[in-house]
Design a protein around this motif. Sequence first.
Motif, mmCIF file in Angstrom:
data_model
loop_
_atom_site.group_PDB
_atom_site.id
_atom_site.type_symbol
_atom_site.label_atom_id
_atom_site.label_comp_id
_atom_site.label_asym_id
_atom_site.label_seq_id
_atom_site.Cartn_x
_atom_site.Cartn_y
_atom_site.Cartn_z
ATOM 1 N N ALA A 66 65.605 5.069 2.130
ATOM 2 C CA ALA A 66 65.542 6.388 1.502
ATOM 3 C C ALA A 66 66.830 7.175 1.760
ATOM 4 O O ALA A 66 67.395 7.783 0.836
ATOM 5 C CB ALA A 66 64.331 7.155 2.036
ATOM 6 N N VAL A 67 67.306 7.155 3.006
ATOM 7 C CA VAL A 67 68.516 7.904 3.345
ATOM 8 C C VAL A 67 69.737 7.296 2.656
ATOM 9 O O VAL A 67 70.619 8.015 2.164
ATOM 10 C CB VAL A 67 68.703 7.960 4.872
ATOM 11 C CG1 VAL A 67 70.053 8.571 5.239
ATOM 12 C CG2 VAL A 67 67.578 8.775 5.509
ATOM 13 N N ALA B 234 73.257 8.798 -4.013
ATOM 14 C CA ALA B 234 73.049 9.764 -5.096
ATOM 15 C C ALA B 234 73.858 11.032 -4.857
ATOM 16 O O ALA B 234 74.532 11.544 -5.770
ATOM 17 C CB ALA B 234 71.563 10.093 -5.218
ATOM 18 N N GLY B 235 73.806 11.551 -3.622
ATOM 19 C CA GLY B 235 74.542 12.770 -3.309
ATOM 20 C C GLY B 235 76.038 12.589 -3.429
ATOM 21 O O GLY B 235 76.740 13.441 -4.011
ATOM 22 N N GLU C 195 80.811 14.021 -5.090
ATOM 23 C CA GLU C 195 82.183 13.560 -4.859
ATOM 24 C C GLU C 195 82.332 12.112 -5.338
ATOM 25 O O GLU C 195 82.488 11.183 -4.553
ATOM 26 C CB GLU C 195 82.525 13.670 -3.369
ATOM 27 C CG GLU C 195 84.020 13.693 -3.102
ATOM 28 C CD GLU C 195 84.341 14.031 -1.647
ATOM 29 O OE1 GLU C 195 85.525 13.931 -1.285
ATOM 30 O OE2 GLU C 195 83.426 14.379 -0.878
ATOM 31 N N PRO C 196 82.262 11.892 -6.657
ATOM 32 C CA PRO C 196 82.300 10.522 -7.201
ATOM 33 C C PRO C 196 83.577 9.768 -6.858
ATOM 34 O O PRO C 196 83.595 8.532 -6.892
ATOM 35 C CB PRO C 196 82.164 10.736 -8.710
ATOM 36 C CG PRO C 196 82.553 12.163 -8.954
ATOM 37 C CD PRO C 196 82.134 12.904 -7.724
ATOM 38 N N LEU D 29 81.134 4.693 0.252
ATOM 39 C CA LEU D 29 79.917 4.503 -0.538
ATOM 40 C C LEU D 29 79.650 3.029 -0.815
ATOM 41 O O LEU D 29 78.494 2.583 -0.785
ATOM 42 C CB LEU D 29 80.020 5.276 -1.859
ATOM 43 C CG LEU D 29 79.976 6.806 -1.757
ATOM 44 C CD1 LEU D 29 79.968 7.432 -3.147
ATOM 45 C CD2 LEU D 29 78.762 7.277 -0.967
ATOM 46 N N VAL D 30 80.691 2.279 -1.071
ATOM 47 C CA VAL D 30 80.532 0.841 -1.359
ATOM 48 C C VAL D 30 79.874 0.128 -0.181
ATOM 49 O O VAL D 30 79.039 -0.765 -0.355
ATOM 50 C CB VAL D 30 81.897 0.212 -1.693
ATOM 51 C CG1 VAL D 30 81.761 -1.308 -1.819
ATOM 52 C CG2 VAL D 30 82.450 0.811 -2.979
ATOM 53 N N LYS D 31 80.232 0.559 1.035
ATOM 54 C CA LYS D 31 79.701 -0.108 2.227
ATOM 55 C C LYS D 31 78.206 0.124 2.408
ATOM 56 O O LYS D 31 77.548 -0.613 3.152
ATOM 57 C CB LYS D 31 80.452 0.378 3.462
ATOM 58 C CG LYS D 31 81.886 -0.123 3.538
ATOM 59 C CD LYS D 31 82.614 0.471 4.732
ATOM 60 C CE LYS D 31 84.062 -0.018 4.790
ATOM 61 N NZ LYS D 31 84.840 0.606 5.892
#
Length: 423
Positions: A379-380, A386-387, A392-393, A403-405
């Motif tokens: 969930a986290v 998502a956040g 900050e895409p 994010l990839v990790k």
Amino acid sequence: MNILILGATGFIGSVVAARLAADGHAVTGLGRNPARARLKQPAIDWRRADLSRMTKPEDWENLLKDRHAVVNCAGALQDGLSDDLAATQADAMLALYAAAKRPRPLIVQISARTAGAAGALPFLTTKRRADEALAASGLPHLILRPALVLGRNAHGGSSLLRALAAFPLALPLVHAESPVETLSVDDVAEAVSRAVAGDLRGDIDLAAGEVLTLAELVGLHRQWLGLPPARVFSLAPWLTRPVTWLADMAGLLGWRSPLRSTAMTVMSEGIRSAKRESGLGATSAAATLAANPSGVQDLWFAWLYLLKPLIISGLSAFWLLSGLIPLLSMERASTHFLPFMPEAAATALTLETCLIDVALGAAVLVRPLARRALLGMLAVSLAYLAGGSLLEPALWLDPLGPLVKVLPSVLLTLTALATLDER
């Protein structure tokens, strides 16, 4: 007959329950978590109970009403967060015998050989205390002492045999020359069936006629898995002490590893029977395995069995570090939130996410909390993805890939969830 089976969700208990139900008996199965067993074996009346909390005769009175036999297949290897040996294997049984004085059902106790190098350990002293009390109780009884039990399924020591057999390139074994006697779980079920029918009483050891070394038994399992022969490397016992210590620590957190010190002490002298004449036959290891040809799922299980503790500990380390490292530089870590909120709020949110990560990394190490911790990690992780994608895409293009990790972490978490159950 109306039969109550203790530990009916376990490796031996589930087979005994199925056999007695097939014999036409009315079977009630006792277990700590029988929900899945109720779906798998709907013909059995399942009751939820924890033997470690049933240490007074009055705890048993309602369960023993109209019972003709009680079969105890429950047991534990070592004290830990999930197991209390004295309560489960001794106190609960003495309370059962006291409550059984009036209805006088047959008591079948699945025990073990309680002499030898491990005889002073709690695993066997509690078994011996229950056995001696049963023998002196005056109740009709059978004390059955099987050697190493093998079957289509696996648990504990038999799981470890499969995992060791699947080791790549070579087989590192401790006590490789220790003698081991085996039998099929169906042999145990047959003995219990005969006891219920009135054919067996007393104190009986049960094992096949052959004696294998541990190395030979692992080799048989390797052949059963369809793997080529591999050289055995005999390891000195002192080399495995760190592993045994870690397994004991895991036991304190509720994980039931077959590499704990009790199992290693038992294996140091091997698993032998007293060869009492019983009139019972037992199936050899080779015949047991041949009767249950392996499939690819067995090979997956063998490989994943030793990887499972590494997956759990790896996830724990990942989440602990992801929470602790930002705490060393809160100001820098909170910069991601500054474009969207005041500095105080950014700092507070950073602290909150760090504490969540640390809590999940610690909780997954505790067996009763592991499933909820893994679901929390999923969930986290999804919330972070998502956040980050919304706010900050550009982080997806960051050379360090924050994010990839997260993606391989999610896959590892799903793998841990898929392999979490032990039976």
